[in-house]
Design an enzyme around this catalytic site. Structure first.
Site, PDB file in Angstrom:
ATOM      1  CB  THR A 156      -1.013   0.064   1.290  1.00 27.96           C
ATOM      2  OG1 THR A 156      -1.643   1.302   1.371  1.00 27.96           O
ATOM      3  CG2 THR A 156      -0.133  -0.247   2.437  1.00 27.96           C
ATOM      4  CB  SER A 178      -4.001   2.270  10.543  1.00 24.18           C
ATOM      5  OG  SER A 178      -3.755   1.711   9.337  1.00 24.18           O
ATOM      6  CE1 TYR A 196      -4.216  -3.095   4.819  1.00 21.27           C
ATOM      7  CE2 TYR A 196      -4.069  -0.728   4.610  1.00 21.27           C
ATOM      8  CZ  TYR A 196      -4.000  -1.925   4.016  1.00 21.27           C
ATOM      9  OH  TYR A 196      -3.893  -2.055   2.722  1.00 21.27           O
ATOM     10  CG  HIS A 197      -1.683   1.999   6.489  1.00 24.80           C
ATOM     11  ND1 HIS A 197      -2.725   2.755   7.251  1.00 24.80           N
ATOM     12  CD2 HIS A 197      -1.784   2.275   5.082  1.00 24.80           C
ATOM     13  CE1 HIS A 197      -3.562   3.070   6.025  1.00 24.80           C
ATOM     14  NE2 HIS A 197      -3.134   2.870   4.790  1.00 24.80           N
ATOM     15  CE  LYS A 223      -1.480  -4.637   2.781  1.00 28.36           C
ATOM     16  NZ  LYS A 223      -1.652  -5.751   1.909  1.00 28.36           N
TER      17      LYS A 223
END
Length: 483
Positions: free
Chosen positions: A234, A269, A271-272, A275
């Protein structure tokens, strides 16, 4: 309805164990699974369950179906189908997360291009909707009906493996069964807001994404050393630095010395962050084991239609518009369609890279057709244009006027912790050099997305439009979002 006409089953079950499954999950599919109970999180779908006292167990079930009469009539001749890339041997592509938004469109696209395709998915994304009271704007068929319909229209088979990549035994059996030449890894919890709902979902996101990717890396090392990993990253890994964002690496001059290093990461976040951890783990295994990998740092995806998903209503892709899984442009188009003001977070100066879902599948195909070398960790920034949130709102307002829709815009408190006005200039040349032909956000394309939103506006739950997850209010206790 299709009928089960033949099955074969090979089972290795230790003594004092129990095995059970739900047969309806097997119709029209090839399913390989192992040790489901212990590894799959409480959020996972448990269509197929194995319970036992020991870890040494494997079950593979093959099922064939009798095609519907109408399906048999619609099969085209092979001459009408696209051919594969040059070379006599077909590439075998395993798409992890192939039931999801990007994964499903990619699976159909590659299958049409004559790749041998297998979908690996635990179907947990559908379970997220049930947890949170959400639903896709577009009605989506079950994965089994999707695959069967694709076979009836094109004559092409997509294999299906239902299971969790966090379960290495399942993943091992899947690798040995399908023998992929490339793995496209979409199989991650992909929502920043979902990862910020509460502690349990933050932990789930990190565990599912990081451990799942590590398992994939070990599976490639053990069972398919020639396999090329195409991993969806991302652009959010980079954050919003006050310098240009390069493609993965940056050359630093410091105290008279120079080196090319991974570009600094500023994730915003859980989530990030997952990644970022993925990228570091993949880079390490490329160096240590000689794995070849391409990290696609994707921008924000919009749209729902591809040439393949338009072939039949049972092939429709999902279209998320809620505050948890919906991306900015998709959300704005749905809001305009139902007469809800466009919800601009804060000042609206947040700028990101964007791309059409049709370019997502094109980028993946280019990466597979032009694989990395052994030991190489490539990073491509996968987007085609940059827009601020305010610019997107203005574009949707203009498109609404053409369709006779009065579009209003409001500013709402930003639930995220992010810069709302900032410099943003990201490089994205490598995929263009490989041959990407972008679908830019023209008026006609925006009209198309708006028309889809208008067509299905009766399915919109307006209670799901406003943001419901706050970065600062995340807590320990499990949170249920009110329906």
């Amino acid at each position: 309805m299709a009928h089960l006409v033949s099955t074969s089953c090979s089972i290795s079950i230790p003594s004092r164990s129990r095995f059970c499954f739900k047969e309806q999950s097997l119709i029209g599919a090839k399913v390989s699974f192992a040790s489901f109970g212990s590894q799959i999180s409480s959020f996972s779908s448990k269509k197929l369950i194995y319970r036992g006292e020991r870890s040494q167990r494997v079950c593979t079930i093959h099922a064939t179906t009798l095609p519907l009469i109408e399906e048999a009539k619609t099969q085209p001749s092979s001459a009408s189908l696209n051919t594969s890339p040059e070379g006599s041997k077909k590439k075998r592509v395993m798409i992890i997360g192939g039931d999801g938004y990007c994964g499903w469109a990619t699976a159909l696209h590659l299958s049409k291009k004559n790749y041998e395709v297998a979908i690996v998915d635990n179907l947990v994304r559908r379970n997220f909707d049930q947890q949170l009271g959400l639903d896709s704007l577009t009605p989506i068929a079950s994965i089994h009906n999707r695959i069967r319909r694709w076979k009836s229209i094109t004559g092409k088979t997509i294999e299906l493996y239902i299971g969790d990549v966090c379960d290495f035994e399942f993943l091992s059996e899947t690798f040995k069964s399908f023998e992929p030449t490339a793995v496209v890894h979409f199989g991650e919890q992909r929502s920043a807001p979902y990862s910020m709902i509460d502690r349990s979902r933050a932990v789930y996101t990190q565990h599912n994404n990081v451990i799942g990717t590590i398992n994939v890396l070990f599976a490639i090392k053990e069972y398919s050393e020639e396999c090329h990993l195409v991993k969806l990253g991302t652009m959010g890994e980079y954050g919003t630095p006050n310098i240009d964002i390069e493609e993965g690496y940056i050359t630093i001059n410091h105290n008279g010395r120079s080196d090319t290093l991974p570009y600094p990461k500023q994730a915003s976040s859980f989530y990030h962050l997952s990644k970022v951890h993925d990228s570091n783990n993949i880079a390490f295994t490329c160096k240590a084991w000689g794995i070849r990998a391409t990290d696609l740092n994707q921008g924000v995806v919009y749209g729902v239609r591809t040439d393949e998903t338009d072939m039949h209503e049972e092939l429709y892709n999902r279209f998320d518009y809620d505050g948890v899984f919906g991306t900015a442009l998709n959300r704005f188009c749905v809001q305009a369609a139902v007469g809800h003001p466009l919800t601009v977070y804060g000042k609206g100066g947040q700028t990101r890279g964007y791309l059409d879902i049709r370019d997502t599948v094109q980028c993946v195909e280019l990466a597979i057709a032009n694989p990395a070398q052994h030991g190489e960790f490539r990073v491509f920034n996968q987007f085609t244009e940059q827009f601020s949130v305010n610019e997107l709102a203005a574009l949707v307002t203009k498109a609404g006027v053409k369709l006779g829709i009065d579009v209003q815009t409001i500013s709402v408190p930003n639930p995220r912790v992010e810069a709302e006005e900032h410099y943003y200039n990201a490089k994205h040349t490598k995929l263009i050099e490989l041959g990407l032909q972008p679908h830019l956000l023209s008026d006609s394309l925006l009209d198309s997305v708006l028309n889809v939103a208008v067509k299905f506006k009766d399915r919109v739950d307006t209670k799901q439009i406003m943001p419901s997850v706050s970065w600062k209010k995340i807590g320990v206790k499990p949170k249920t979002i009110a329906a």
